[in-house]
Every structure is written in structure tokens, then in C-alpha cells.
Scaffold this motif. Structure first.
Motif, PDB file in Angstrom:
ATOM      1  N   GLU A 181       0.835  -1.204   0.000  1.00 58.84           N
ATOM      2  CA  GLU A 181       0.000   0.000   0.000  1.00 58.84           C
ATOM      3  C   GLU A 181       0.879   1.268   0.000  1.00 58.84           C
ATOM      4  N   THR A 182       1.977   1.214   0.739  1.00 58.95           N
ATOM      5  CA  THR A 182       2.904   2.361   0.797  1.00 58.95           C
ATOM      6  C   THR A 182       3.486   2.640  -0.590  1.00 58.95           C
ATOM      7  N   VAL A 183       3.840   1.597  -1.298  1.00 63.05           N
ATOM      8  CA  VAL A 183       4.397   1.791  -2.650  1.00 63.05           C
ATOM      9  C   VAL A 183       3.317   2.377  -3.569  1.00 63.05           C
ATOM     10  N   ARG A 184       2.095   1.909  -3.384  1.00 64.01           N
ATOM     11  CA  ARG A 184       1.000   2.444  -4.206  1.00 64.01           C
ATOM     12  C   ARG A 184       0.813   3.951  -3.921  1.00 64.01           C
ATOM     13  N   GLU A 185       1.013   4.302  -2.657  1.00 65.79           N
ATOM     14  CA  GLU A 185       0.849   5.690  -2.234  1.00 65.79           C
ATOM     15  C   GLU A 185       1.920   6.611  -2.837  1.00 65.79           C
ATOM     16  N   ILE A 186       3.127   6.100  -3.004  1.00 65.14           N
ATOM     17  CA  ILE A 186       4.205   6.957  -3.529  1.00 65.14           C
ATOM     18  C   ILE A 186       4.327   6.885  -5.053  1.00 65.14           C
ATOM     19  N   TRP A 212      10.945  -5.015   3.151  1.00 66.09           N
ATOM     20  CA  TRP A 212      10.114  -5.642   2.132  1.00 66.09           C
ATOM     21  C   TRP A 212      10.559  -5.138   0.769  1.00 66.09           C
ATOM     22  N   VAL A 213      10.420  -5.977  -0.233  1.00 64.68           N
ATOM     23  CA  VAL A 213      10.753  -5.553  -1.592  1.00 64.68           C
ATOM     24  C   VAL A 213       9.504  -5.738  -2.448  1.00 64.68           C
ATOM     25  N   VAL A 214       8.994  -4.620  -2.938  1.00 66.64           N
ATOM     26  CA  VAL A 214       7.751  -4.663  -3.720  1.00 66.64           C
ATOM     27  C   VAL A 214       8.095  -4.423  -5.190  1.00 66.64           C
ATOM     28  N   PRO A 215       7.705  -5.331  -6.077  1.00 70.06           N
ATOM     29  CA  PRO A 215       8.056  -5.159  -7.492  1.00 70.06           C
ATOM     30  C   PRO A 215       7.190  -4.123  -8.215  1.00 70.06           C
ATOM     31  N   LEU A 216       7.811  -3.487  -9.202  1.00 72.67           N
ATOM     32  CA  LEU A 216       7.081  -2.568 -10.084  1.00 72.67           C
ATOM     33  C   LEU A 216       7.095  -3.181 -11.481  1.00 72.67           C
ATOM     34  N   ALA A 217       5.957  -3.104 -12.150  1.00 77.39           N
ATOM     35  CA  ALA A 217       5.866  -3.690 -13.486  1.00 77.39           C
ATOM     36  C   ALA A 217       5.577  -2.620 -14.529  1.00 77.39           C
ATOM     37  N   TRP A 218       6.044  -2.896 -15.727  1.00 79.68           N
ATOM     38  CA  TRP A 218       5.708  -2.064 -16.897  1.00 79.68           C
ATOM     39  C   TRP A 218       5.321  -3.055 -17.987  1.00 79.68           C
ATOM     40  N   GLY A 219       4.088  -2.978 -18.449  1.00 80.37           N
ATOM     41  CA  GLY A 219       3.607  -3.972 -19.417  1.00 80.37           C
ATOM     42  C   GLY A 219       3.751  -5.365 -18.818  1.00 80.37           C
ATOM     43  N   ASP A 254       0.985  -6.818  -6.689  1.00 81.88           N
ATOM     44  CA  ASP A 254       0.382  -7.087  -5.370  1.00 81.88           C
ATOM     45  C   ASP A 254       1.068  -8.211  -4.604  1.00 81.88           C
ATOM     46  N   ALA A 255       2.353  -8.115  -4.434  1.00 80.70           N
ATOM     47  CA  ALA A 255       3.070  -9.135  -3.661  1.00 80.70           C
ATOM     48  C   ALA A 255       4.405  -8.546  -3.246  1.00 80.70           C
ATOM     49  N   ALA A 256       4.948  -9.083  -2.169  1.00 83.55           N
ATOM     50  CA  ALA A 256       6.232  -8.566  -1.693  1.00 83.55           C
ATOM     51  C   ALA A 256       7.107  -9.710  -1.215  1.00 83.55           C
ATOM     52  N   GLU A 257       8.411  -9.540  -1.365  1.00 85.57           N
ATOM     53  CA  GLU A 257       9.327 -10.508  -0.771  1.00 85.57           C
ATOM     54  C   GLU A 257       9.996  -9.831   0.418  1.00 85.57           C
ATOM     55  N   TYR A 258      10.520 -10.632   1.334  1.00 86.72           N
ATOM     56  CA  TYR A 258      11.185 -10.042   2.494  1.00 86.72           C
ATOM     57  C   TYR A 258      12.677 -10.336   2.416  1.00 86.72           C
ATOM     58  N   ARG A 259      13.496  -9.310   2.608  1.00 83.56           N
ATOM     59  CA  ARG A 259      14.959  -9.507   2.598  1.00 83.56           C
ATOM     60  C   ARG A 259      15.475  -9.332   4.019  1.00 83.56           C
ATOM     61  N   GLU A 260      15.807 -10.461   4.616  1.00 79.39           N
ATOM     62  CA  GLU A 260      16.199 -10.433   6.020  1.00 79.39           C
ATOM     63  C   GLU A 260      17.462  -9.611   6.292  1.00 79.39           C
ATOM     64  N   PRO A 261      18.532  -9.751   5.495  1.00 77.67           N
ATOM     65  CA  PRO A 261      19.743  -8.978   5.824  1.00 77.67           C
ATOM     66  C   PRO A 261      19.485  -7.472   5.848  1.00 77.67           C
ATOM     67  N   TYR A 277       6.495  -6.877 -18.080  1.00 76.45           N
ATOM     68  CA  TYR A 277       7.802  -7.058 -17.422  1.00 76.45           C
ATOM     69  C   TYR A 277       7.816  -6.541 -15.986  1.00 76.45           C
ATOM     70  N   LEU A 278       8.587  -7.254 -15.152  1.00 75.34           N
ATOM     71  CA  LEU A 278       8.967  -6.671 -13.854  1.00 75.34           C
ATOM     72  C   LEU A 278      10.209  -5.850 -14.160  1.00 75.34           C
ATOM     73  N   VAL A 279      10.177  -4.556 -13.839  1.00 77.05           N
ATOM     74  CA  VAL A 279      11.301  -3.707 -14.252  1.00 77.05           C
ATOM     75  C   VAL A 279      12.078  -3.090 -13.085  1.00 77.05           C
ATOM     76  N   ALA A 280      11.465  -3.035 -11.910  1.00 78.41           N
ATOM     77  CA  ALA A 280      12.171  -2.418 -10.773  1.00 78.41           C
ATOM     78  C   ALA A 280      11.567  -2.906  -9.462  1.00 78.41           C
ATOM     79  N   HIS A 281      12.261  -2.583  -8.381  1.00 76.71           N
ATOM     80  CA  HIS A 281      11.793  -2.921  -7.042  1.00 76.71           C
ATOM     81  C   HIS A 281      11.782  -1.670  -6.180  1.00 76.71           C
ATOM     82  N   VAL A 282      10.908  -1.644  -5.197  1.00 79.61           N
ATOM     83  CA  VAL A 282      10.962  -0.577  -4.186  1.00 79.61           C
ATOM     84  C   VAL A 282      11.117  -1.257  -2.827  1.00 79.61           C
ATOM     85  N   LYS A 283      12.114  -0.810  -2.069  1.00 88.01           N
ATOM     86  CA  LYS A 283      12.319  -1.401  -0.740  1.00 88.01           C
ATOM     87  C   LYS A 283      11.567  -0.575   0.309  1.00 88.01           C
ATOM     88  N   ILE A 284      10.860  -1.298   1.177  1.00 90.19           N
ATOM     89  CA  ILE A 284      10.066  -0.665   2.241  1.00 90.19           C
ATOM     90  C   ILE A 284      10.476  -1.272   3.587  1.00 90.19           C
TER      91      ILE A 284
END
Lengths: 350, 155
Positions: free
Chosen positions: B25-30, B117-124, B106-113, B126-133
Motif C-alpha cells: 500500500e505504501t508503494v502504491r501511495e508513492i 520488504w521488496v515490492v516489485p514494479l511492473a511495466w507492461g 500485489d506481492a512482496a518478498e522479504y529480505r532479512e539482511p 515485465y517486472l522492471v524495478a523494485h521498491v524497498k520498504i
């Protein structure tokens, strides 16, 4: 810019081959060490996200309060972080705000840039020309502040007068998702700043670099990768190129020994043509009056775009038109130049 | 005794489905505040490689590989190469357009180190980028290394 400076170096070498052996002696290693140390402190503070959080809160305010607080924040952040670092995160924030409100951000962007230049003049480590003057003349930090504070205060008053032309109306941002804050980095940056100030006051410049590198490595190693090596190379070539030009022009009698109002006006005007860091290096060895030089080169940071390297950051990030920048920056320079030249003429300041 | 599983950490805070949803939701907001930074153009033996940084409040979040020949993003993990050199100013408009067309997956992976959270961004397609939250799903975590790279391009 680095390419241009290297070309100038080669040209100077062709004109005088002995420049090759002399050029390293023009480089002020103390100043370069200080720039590197404060660059690391600045990156560490930037990475902490603290100032970004404060600025985001300011953007949520309404009306004129927001404009004034944003300008004051820009000044204080620049005084502590160096003007370029402050602009790198403040300019996008202003662009974001105006993008949402739909207003033209140009005037506010220019005022934020001027405020970063004015704010950076306050501390010995706020901008490169201050660091150069501070280390060259071995000035005590308190003596430095006694001269820089009146400049900061008067320029800030002038800045607030200039900001009155901006419309204070409009809503603030309802909610801005913040950048993650890292208090460990913020506390380390503050401590490192204090350590560097103490070490510099005793002349241990290289030790300051070593301590800054070690602390940065321990707290956030990304900070080391953030060191702008090309920027350090730019400063090194600025010292060599303008050191040689200063030497040649001095031996030809073109640059006489300067002080007082003549030095203040010359350094301010020269900054308008070759930038304030270059003007500082050119005039450094032709005076003992560091007070007038300090005021003159900081005065010269506003006005024409070349006055300060920080001005280019606003232009490039915000894609601001040159005439829109000069429309406010040049009148501000003329007004502040009139004030400080009058004060110098009457012997009141600096 | 069997060897321990790499990456397991006893001190890790528990994560929840709500936090993952909040991060998305935070990624959607920004999303509407994301802008394209100056294109990063690099030359190599295999050709020219162009990346468009995705910026938020002056900090870079991730880079999108741009296929200059097709003038569209390349999927993450597959940087495109072009035989012609590109002027970063030439693709400024296109880069802005691509960033404005990004959508949140609408999905996120978690990076423990990194505790985020890592939320993917898509264009068409393709997954083209990630946003870390951040792990609580409320704050954006920038890529400081990329931010510095972008800032160097400004000088």
C-alpha cells in the motif's frame, strides 16, 4: 568540468613547462583533506534521513509558514551538511510539492538555492571556499563565526524580503511517505563533525580523514562508496590551474595586494565570472584580509549561475530555465552587494 | 548434526501478512511521486547500456534498464545493449513517460539482511524495478549507492 580543467592545465603547461614541477605545490592538501572529511560527515548525515524527515514535515505545513521554514531549514542544513548535499534532497522535495499543487516552482527553487548558499556561508565547513579560507589562514572557529554570522543574518533578512513576492497560499502535502531514518548514522555524523572540528583546530587534517573513513566504514560502508572522487579531482585541478593563473597575473602586476572594500567587491565580481571557489584560490595569496575575502566570495555565490557550483544542481535536477534563475538571483546579488559594500565602505563590517 | 541453514537469524523480528500488505500500500501511495532521474549511459565492448533511475524525494530507489532501440524498458535482470550512443537529454521525456506507466505488483518478498520488504514494479508484461520498504511497511528505503551515482551525473 573536470575535462575543461585538465585542458586548461595542459594549456598552462604549454605556456610554461616549469608549471609541471610547480603545480603540486599549489594544491592545498589541508583543504582537500577537510573537504573529504566533511564530505563523509555530510554523506553520513544524509543517509540517516533525519533532515529529509524534517523537510517532509515542513512541506505538510500551510501558507507562508511553510515558505519561511523551508528557507530557514535550507540554510541550516547547508550550514551543517554543505550546500550541495542540502540541495540534492531539498530541490526534489520542492518539485514534489509544487507538482501536487500545480503551481510553478521556479521562484521557490531559486530562493531555496540562494538560502543554501547563504546558509553554507555560516560555518567553516559549509562550502568549499569557507574550508579553503579557514585552512589557509588557520582561523579559529569562533573568529570565523564572528565574521560569518552577520553575513548570514543580513542575507537571511534580505532573503525573507525577497520571499514576500511568493504566494503563501495553498495546501501542504497531506501525507508524504518518509525515507527510513537511521539514528545511529545521525548520532555518528554529529560526533564525527565535532571530532573533525577539534582535529582541524589543532592542525591534524589527515587524522581527521582517517577517523572519518574508519567511522564511516563501521557505521555505514555505503558512505565510502559515496565519496565523490571526481569532485576531489576537480578541486585539485582548481587549485593547480587558478594557483598558476594567480601566480602569473600577480607577477605581471595585474592582481595587486588587496584588502577592505576593494577585496570584497573584487572577489564578489570575480566569483560572478569564474565561480567563488576559483575566485578564492586566485585571490588567496594576494591578501591577508580573510574577512573581506570570506564575505566577498560568499556574496558572489548568488547572482549569475557560475557564481557557485551548487547553483547548477538546481538547474539540472529541476530542469529550471536559466532566465528564471537569473530573474531572482541577479537582483538578490545586486541588493546584497549594495548592502555589504556600503557596510565595508563605512568601515562597519567586516 | 546437520549443518545450519544459511541466512537463519534468531534475532529477526517476526513478520506478518499485514506488514506486507502495508508495504504494498505504501508503494502504491508513492507511485505518483516517482520520477525519472538522469539517464545513466555507459559504453562497453557489447554496446551502449542505458539505465533510468527511479527517484523518490531526490533519492534513487532502483534502476530500469532501457532498450534504446525499442525505446521501452527491458525486464529486470536483462540489461539491453544498443549499438548507438544516446544523449541522456534525448530520452528524458521517454523516461518520464515510462516511470508514469509503472504499476505495483500485489506481492512482496522479504529480505532479512536488509530488514525490508521488496515490492516489485511492473511495466507492461515485465517486472522492471523494485521498491524497498521498511519491515513495518511504513518507510521507503532508498538505494544510497545508486543515489550517489545519480548525483555524480548532475555535476
Amino acid at each position: 568540468m573536470l575535462t575543461t580543467l585538465i585542458l586548461v592545465y595542459v594549456l598552462l603547461l604549454i605556456l610554461d613547462p616549469s608549471f609541471l614541477y610547480r603545480s603540486p605545490s599549489y594544491v592545498n592538501l589541508e583543504a582537500i583533506s577537510l573537504i573529504l572529511s566533511f564530505m563523509l560527515v555530510s554523506k553520513l548525515m544524509d543517509i540517516s534521513g533525519v533532515f529529509s524527515r524534517v523537510s517532509t514535515w515542513i512541506l505538510s505545513l500551510r501558507d507562508r509558514k511553510r515558505i519561511i521554514l523551508l528557507l530557514i531549514t535550507s540554510e541550516l542544513v547547508a550550514a551543517l551538511l554543505m550546500n550541495d548535499t542540502a540541495l540534492f534532497f531539498l530541490i526534489p522535495l520542492v518539485v514534489t510539492l509544487y507538482r501536487i499543487t500545480g503551481d510553478d516552482p521556479s521562484d521557490m527553487l531559486v530562493l531555496v538555492t540562494i538560502s543554501a548558499n547563504v546558509g553554507s556561508a555560516l560555518t567553516p565547513f559549509g562550502n568549499p571556499q569557507n574550508i579553503i579560507i579557514w585552512s589557509h589562514f588557520h582561523i579559529h572557529a569562533i573568529s570565523f563565526l564572528r565574521v560569518s554570522f552577520p553575513f548570514f543574518l543580513l542575507s537571511s533578512i534580505l532573503l525573507i524580503i525577497f520571499s514576500l513576492r511568493l504566494s503563501g497560499e495553498g495546501e501542504g502535502l497531506a501525507r508524504v511517505v518518509p525515507i527510513r531514518m537511521d539514528l545511529k548514522s545521525a548520532i555518528s555524523a554529529v560526533l564525527l563533525l565535532a571530532v573533525n572540528l577539534v582535529l582541524a583546530s589543532y592542525g591534524y587534517y589527515l587524522m581527521g580523514v582517517v577517523v572519518s573513513l574508519l567511522i564511516s566504514l563501521m557505521v555505514r560502508k555505503e558512505v565510502i562508496g559515496g565519496v565523490d572522487v571526481p569532485l576531489l579531482a576537480i578541486f585539485t585541478f582548481l587549485f593547480m590551474d587558478f594557483g598558476q593563473l594567480s601566480h602569473v597575473l600577480g607577477s605581471m602586476g595585474v592582481i595587486p595586494h588587496l584588502d577592505g572594500v576593494a577585496l570584497l567587491a573584487t572577489s564578489a565580481l570575480l566569483s560572478q565570472v569564474i565561480s567563488n571557489v576559483s575566485a578564492t584560490i586566485t585571490l588567496l595569496n594576494h591578501t591577508t584580509d580573510w574577512r573581506s575575502l570570506l564575505v566577498g566570495v560568499n556574496l558572489g555565490g548568488t547572482g549569475f549561475i557560475v557564481g557557485s557550483m551548487a547553483n547548477f544542481i538546481t538547474l539540472r535536477i529541476a530542469d529550471l530555465k536559466l532566465w528564471k534563475f537569473h530573474r531572482i538571483a541577479v537582483p538578490f546579488f545586486l541588493a546584497s552587494a549594495a548592502v555589504f559594500i556600503c557596510l565595508a565602505w563605512t568601515g562597519i563590517y567586516p | 548434526m546437520p549443518p545450519p541453514i544459511k541466512g537463519h537469524s534468531r534475532g529477526s523480528p517476526p513478520i506478518s501478512r499485514e506488514e506486507a500488505e502495508r508495504a504494498i500500500e505504501t508503494v502504491r501511495e508513492i507511485l505518483h511521486l516517482l520520477v525519472a532521474g538522469p539517464a545513466l549511459v555507459r559504453g562497453g565492448p557489447e554496446g551502449w547500456h542505458v539505465d533510468v533511475p527511479v527517484m523518490y524525494q531526490g533519492y534513487a530507489l532502483d534502476r530500469i534498464h532501457l532498450d534504446v532501440d525499442k525505446m521501452e524498458p527491458s525486464p529486470k535482470g536483462r540489461p539491453a545493449r544498443s549499438s548507438r550512443e544516446v544523449d541522456p537529454n534525448e530520452i528524458r521525456g521517454k523516461a518520464e513517460e515510462i516511470v508514469s506507466e509503472l504499476r505495483v505488483v500485489d506481492a512482496a518478498e522479504y529480505r532479512e539482511p536488509e530488514k525490508c520488504w521488496v515490492v516489485p514494479l511492473a511495466w507492461g508484461p515485465y517486472l522492471v524495478a523494485h521498491v524497498k520498504i521498511s519491515s513495518d511497511g511504513r518507510e521507503v528505503v532508498p538505494d544510497y549507492g545508486l543515489t550517489e551515482e545519480v548525483r555524480r551525473y548532475v555535476y
